[in-house]
Design a protein around this motif. Structure first.
Motif, PDB file in Angstrom:
ATOM      1  N   SER A  43       0.851  -1.184   0.000  1.00  0.00           N
ATOM      2  CA  SER A  43       0.000   0.000   0.000  1.00  0.00           C
ATOM      3  C   SER A  43       0.889   1.238   0.000  1.00  0.00           C
ATOM      4  CB  SER A  43      -0.919  -0.004   1.220  1.00  0.00           C
ATOM      5  OG  SER A  43      -1.676   1.189   1.269  1.00  0.00           O
ATOM      6  N   TYR A  44       0.413   2.321  -0.638  1.00  0.00           N
ATOM      7  CA  TYR A  44       1.219   3.533  -0.761  1.00  0.00           C
ATOM      8  C   TYR A  44       0.465   4.724  -0.173  1.00  0.00           C
ATOM      9  CZ  TYR A  44       3.885   0.796  -4.152  1.00  0.00           C
ATOM     10  OH  TYR A  44       4.632  -0.180  -4.760  1.00  0.00           O
ATOM     11  N   VAL A  45       1.193   5.539   0.577  1.00  0.00           N
ATOM     12  CA  VAL A  45       0.684   6.812   1.083  1.00  0.00           C
ATOM     13  C   VAL A  45       1.647   7.908   0.650  1.00  0.00           C
ATOM     14  CG1 VAL A  45      -0.543   5.813   3.038  1.00  0.00           C
ATOM     15  CG2 VAL A  45       1.845   6.447   3.290  1.00  0.00           C
ATOM     16  N   VAL A  46       1.140   9.119   0.462  1.00  0.00           N
ATOM     17  CA  VAL A  46       1.953  10.217  -0.034  1.00  0.00           C
ATOM     18  C   VAL A  46       1.792  11.415   0.899  1.00  0.00           C
ATOM     19  CG1 VAL A  46       0.088  11.010  -1.561  1.00  0.00           C
ATOM     20  CG2 VAL A  46       2.455  11.668  -2.041  1.00  0.00           C
ATOM     21  N   ALA A  47       2.895  12.099   1.132  1.00  0.00           N
ATOM     22  CA  ALA A  47       2.889  13.299   1.972  1.00  0.00           C
ATOM     23  C   ALA A  47       2.644  14.517   1.095  1.00  0.00           C
ATOM     24  CB  ALA A  47       4.214  13.423   2.717  1.00  0.00           C
ATOM     25  N   GLU A  56       6.230  23.832   2.479  1.00  0.00           N
ATOM     26  CA  GLU A  56       6.909  23.753   1.198  1.00  0.00           C
ATOM     27  C   GLU A  56       7.057  22.291   0.782  1.00  0.00           C
ATOM     28  OE1 GLU A  56      10.619  25.709   1.615  1.00  0.00           O
ATOM     29  OE2 GLU A  56       9.743  27.702   1.948  1.00  0.00           O
ATOM     30  N   PRO A  57       7.232  22.043  -0.526  1.00  0.00           N
ATOM     31  CA  PRO A  57       7.379  20.646  -0.977  1.00  0.00           C
ATOM     32  C   PRO A  57       8.571  19.935  -0.354  1.00  0.00           C
ATOM     33  CG  PRO A  57       6.872  22.085  -2.827  1.00  0.00           C
ATOM     34  CD  PRO A  57       7.120  22.988  -1.650  1.00  0.00           C
ATOM     35  N   ALA A  58       9.645  20.662  -0.079  1.00  0.00           N
ATOM     36  CA  ALA A  58      10.814  20.021   0.521  1.00  0.00           C
ATOM     37  C   ALA A  58      10.497  19.463   1.903  1.00  0.00           C
ATOM     38  CB  ALA A  58      11.969  21.011   0.594  1.00  0.00           C
ATOM     39  N   SER A  59       9.657  20.161   2.653  1.00  0.00           N
ATOM     40  CA  SER A  59       9.295  19.663   3.974  1.00  0.00           C
ATOM     41  C   SER A  59       8.459  18.397   3.885  1.00  0.00           C
ATOM     42  CB  SER A  59       8.546  20.742   4.750  1.00  0.00           C
ATOM     43  OG  SER A  59       7.328  21.070   4.085  1.00  0.00           O
ATOM     44  N   ALA A  60       7.641  18.278   2.839  1.00  0.00           N
ATOM     45  CA  ALA A  60       6.841  17.063   2.662  1.00  0.00           C
ATOM     46  C   ALA A  60       7.742  15.862   2.418  1.00  0.00           C
ATOM     47  CB  ALA A  60       5.868  17.246   1.495  1.00  0.00           C
ATOM     48  N   LEU A  61       8.825  16.066   1.656  1.00  0.00           N
ATOM     49  CA  LEU A  61       9.765  14.967   1.420  1.00  0.00           C
ATOM     50  C   LEU A  61      10.449  14.536   2.701  1.00  0.00           C
ATOM     51  CD1 LEU A  61      11.188  13.102  -0.597  1.00  0.00           C
ATOM     52  CD2 LEU A  61      12.845  14.922  -1.006  1.00  0.00           C
ATOM     53  N   GLY A  62      10.815  15.519   3.530  1.00  0.00           N
ATOM     54  CA  GLY A  62      11.463  15.181   4.796  1.00  0.00           C
ATOM     55  C   GLY A  62      10.534  14.448   5.742  1.00  0.00           C
ATOM     56  N   PHE A  63       9.264  14.878   5.816  1.00  0.00           N
ATOM     57  CA  PHE A  63       8.321  14.201   6.702  1.00  0.00           C
ATOM     58  C   PHE A  63       7.948  12.816   6.173  1.00  0.00           C
ATOM     59  CE2 PHE A  63       7.512  18.421   8.557  1.00  0.00           C
ATOM     60  CZ  PHE A  63       7.521  18.074   9.905  1.00  0.00           C
ATOM     61  N   ALA A  98       8.285  -0.865   5.919  1.00  0.00           N
ATOM     62  CA  ALA A  98       8.008   0.348   5.153  1.00  0.00           C
ATOM     63  C   ALA A  98       9.276   0.801   4.441  1.00  0.00           C
ATOM     64  CB  ALA A  98       7.481   1.457   6.064  1.00  0.00           C
ATOM     65  N   GLU A  99       9.105   1.358   3.259  1.00  0.00           N
ATOM     66  CA  GLU A  99      10.208   1.882   2.464  1.00  0.00           C
ATOM     67  C   GLU A  99       9.840   3.262   1.944  1.00  0.00           C
ATOM     68  OE1 GLU A  99      10.946  -0.877  -0.632  1.00  0.00           O
ATOM     69  OE2 GLU A  99      11.836  -2.405   0.675  1.00  0.00           O
ATOM     70  N   THR A 100      10.845   4.107   1.811  1.00  0.00           N
ATOM     71  CA  THR A 100      10.652   5.457   1.295  1.00  0.00           C
ATOM     72  C   THR A 100      11.576   5.696   0.115  1.00  0.00           C
ATOM     73  OG1 THR A 100      12.274   6.327   2.867  1.00  0.00           O
ATOM     74  CG2 THR A 100       9.953   6.361   3.549  1.00  0.00           C
ATOM     75  N   SER A 101      11.265   6.751  -0.628  1.00  0.00           N
ATOM     76  CA  SER A 101      12.072   7.118  -1.786  1.00  0.00           C
ATOM     77  C   SER A 101      12.783   8.433  -1.497  1.00  0.00           C
ATOM     78  CB  SER A 101      11.183   7.267  -3.028  1.00  0.00           C
ATOM     79  OG  SER A 101      11.927   7.795  -4.113  1.00  0.00           O
ATOM     80  N   PRO A 102      14.054   8.554  -1.901  1.00  0.00           N
ATOM     81  CA  PRO A 102      14.760   9.826  -1.677  1.00  0.00           C
ATOM     82  C   PRO A 102      14.295  10.938  -2.601  1.00  0.00           C
ATOM     83  CG  PRO A 102      16.154   8.302  -2.883  1.00  0.00           C
ATOM     84  CD  PRO A 102      14.922   7.535  -2.510  1.00  0.00           C
ATOM     85  N   ASP A 103      13.510  10.612  -3.618  1.00  0.00           N
ATOM     86  CA  ASP A 103      13.096  11.609  -4.610  1.00  0.00           C
ATOM     87  C   ASP A 103      11.621  11.971  -4.531  1.00  0.00           C
ATOM     88  OD1 ASP A 103      15.706  11.501  -5.650  1.00  0.00           O
ATOM     89  OD2 ASP A 103      15.168   9.785  -6.909  1.00  0.00           O
ATOM     90  N   ALA A 104      10.799  11.101  -3.956  1.00  0.00           N
ATOM     91  CA  ALA A 104       9.361  11.346  -3.913  1.00  0.00           C
ATOM     92  C   ALA A 104       8.867  11.235  -2.474  1.00  0.00           C
ATOM     93  CB  ALA A 104       8.624  10.347  -4.806  1.00  0.00           C
ATOM     94  N   PRO A 105       7.915  12.103  -2.078  1.00  0.00           N
ATOM     95  CA  PRO A 105       7.389  12.058  -0.691  1.00  0.00           C
ATOM     96  C   PRO A 105       6.368  10.943  -0.528  1.00  0.00           C
ATOM     97  CG  PRO A 105       6.336  13.817  -1.890  1.00  0.00           C
ATOM     98  CD  PRO A 105       7.338  13.230  -2.838  1.00  0.00           C
ATOM     99  N   MET A 106       6.802   9.714  -0.707  1.00  0.00           N
ATOM    100  CA  MET A 106       5.885   8.576  -0.691  1.00  0.00           C
ATOM    101  C   MET A 106       6.420   7.494   0.229  1.00  0.00           C
ATOM    102  SD  MET A 106       4.374   6.462  -3.970  1.00  0.00           S
ATOM    103  CE  MET A 106       3.721   8.013  -4.616  1.00  0.00           C
ATOM    104  N   THR A 134       3.015  19.926  11.823  1.00  0.00           N
ATOM    105  CA  THR A 134       3.926  19.611  10.715  1.00  0.00           C
ATOM    106  C   THR A 134       3.569  20.346   9.432  1.00  0.00           C
ATOM    107  OG1 THR A 134       2.566  17.703  10.069  1.00  0.00           O
ATOM    108  CG2 THR A 134       4.331  17.321  11.667  1.00  0.00           C
ATOM    109  N   HIS A 135       2.312  20.739   9.296  1.00  0.00           N
ATOM    110  CA  HIS A 135       1.809  21.374   8.062  1.00  0.00           C
ATOM    111  C   HIS A 135       1.995  20.462   6.853  1.00  0.00           C
ATOM    112  CE1 HIS A 135       1.456  24.985  10.479  1.00  0.00           C
ATOM    113  NE2 HIS A 135       2.770  24.947  10.736  1.00  0.00           N
ATOM    114  N   VAL A 136       1.932  19.160   7.089  1.00  0.00           N
ATOM    115  CA  VAL A 136       2.036  18.150   6.038  1.00  0.00           C
ATOM    116  C   VAL A 136       0.912  17.149   6.242  1.00  0.00           C
ATOM    117  CG1 VAL A 136       3.407  16.268   5.066  1.00  0.00           C
ATOM    118  CG2 VAL A 136       4.512  18.406   5.696  1.00  0.00           C
ATOM    119  N   GLU A 137       0.197  16.857   5.176  1.00  0.00           N
ATOM    120  CA  GLU A 137      -0.915  15.921   5.230  1.00  0.00           C
ATOM    121  C   GLU A 137      -0.502  14.616   4.554  1.00  0.00           C
ATOM    122  OE1 GLU A 137      -5.604  15.543   3.784  1.00  0.00           O
ATOM    123  OE2 GLU A 137      -4.357  17.242   3.174  1.00  0.00           O
ATOM    124  N   LEU A 138      -0.824  13.506   5.191  1.00  0.00           N
ATOM    125  CA  LEU A 138      -0.519  12.190   4.639  1.00  0.00           C
ATOM    126  C   LEU A 138      -1.809  11.594   4.079  1.00  0.00           C
ATOM    127  CD1 LEU A 138       2.129  10.568   4.482  1.00  0.00           C
ATOM    128  CD2 LEU A 138       1.328   9.225   6.424  1.00  0.00           C
TER     129      LEU A 138
END
Length: 217
Positions: free
Chosen positions: A52-56, A63-70, A104-112, A147-151
């Motif tokens: 299953s996949y979730v995206v920040a 900002e988009p950079a913060s979504a990648l970090g979270f 769980a696994e994450t990608s260094p390029d996408a906030p997923m 966090t101002h980031v929605e999952l």
């Protein structure tokens, strides 16, 4: 009786080992390894994997950079007790099972975040992956104001149609390869057939010469 029989059997076994053709050990290793590997593949319980996949998603105050970090952070906490404690209710399995079967696994390029579950039943694998994703999304929503980031749910896990574990054919091939390699190693350390010295054969008289010499005496 056993002490007297032991020295007699050992030379016979060594002579038989020396008399075998070189390829017989490799062939025997391939055959035995293939049978063992195929039998293991048939006896082992198949496993199924669902993801299953979730995206920040950043809010207006982020900002988009913060979504990648979270997203990286949520990937690390997806298998923690705070998340799995809620997921066990929807998955219908204990927390210990989720800890052993979900990662769980994450990608260094996408906030997923990809949540993968493995189980002996395809429906259970999908249920566990979706339950952990749902619990992780809920946990992120509780701290969204900070966090101002929605999952959000990006893709639900579906019931797999085929097992992810290796089939009996694959395990049989692996076993045959390992058996052939072991047979080749045994071939290198196999006792070799002793070769007579060149001068020794000429010095020993044959049966006809020995009989003639005995008659002359």
């Amino acid at each position: 009786m056993n002490e007297n029989a032991t020295p007699v059997r050992r030379p016979v076994a060594l002579n038989r080992a020396r008399a075998l053709p070189p390829w017989s050990l490799i062939a025997a290793g391939v055959l035995v390894g293939g049978l063992l590997g195929g039998g293991y593949g048939l006896a082992r319980t198949p496993t199924y994997t669902a993801t299953s996949y979730v995206v920040a998603v950043p809010t207006d105050r982020s900002e988009p950079a913060s979504a990648l970090g979270f997203a990286q952070a949520y990937g690390r906490v997806a298998t923690q007790l705070a998340v799995l404690g809620d997921a066990q209710v929807w998955a219908g399995v204990p927390v210990r099972t989720l800890q052993q079967s979900v990662h769980a696994e994450t990608s260094p390029d996408a906030p997923m975040v990809a949540v993968t579950a493995t189980a002996a039943r395809p429906d259970l694998a999908a249920d566990m992956a979706n339950a952990v994703s749902r619990a992780l999304t809920r946990h992120a929503g509780d701290v969204q104001n900070a966090t101002h980031v929605e999952l959000q749910q990006f893709a639900r896990a579906t019931k797999p149609t085929a097992p992810s574990s290796a089939s009996a054919e694959v395990t049989g091939l692996v076993g045959a390869s390992a058996g052939g390699l072991l047979g080749g190693l045994l071939l290198l350390v196999r006792p070799r057939r002793a070769r007579p010295e060149p001068g020794l054969a000429a010095s020993v008289p044959g049966p006809a010469v020995a009989a003639e010499a005995h008659g002359q005496l």
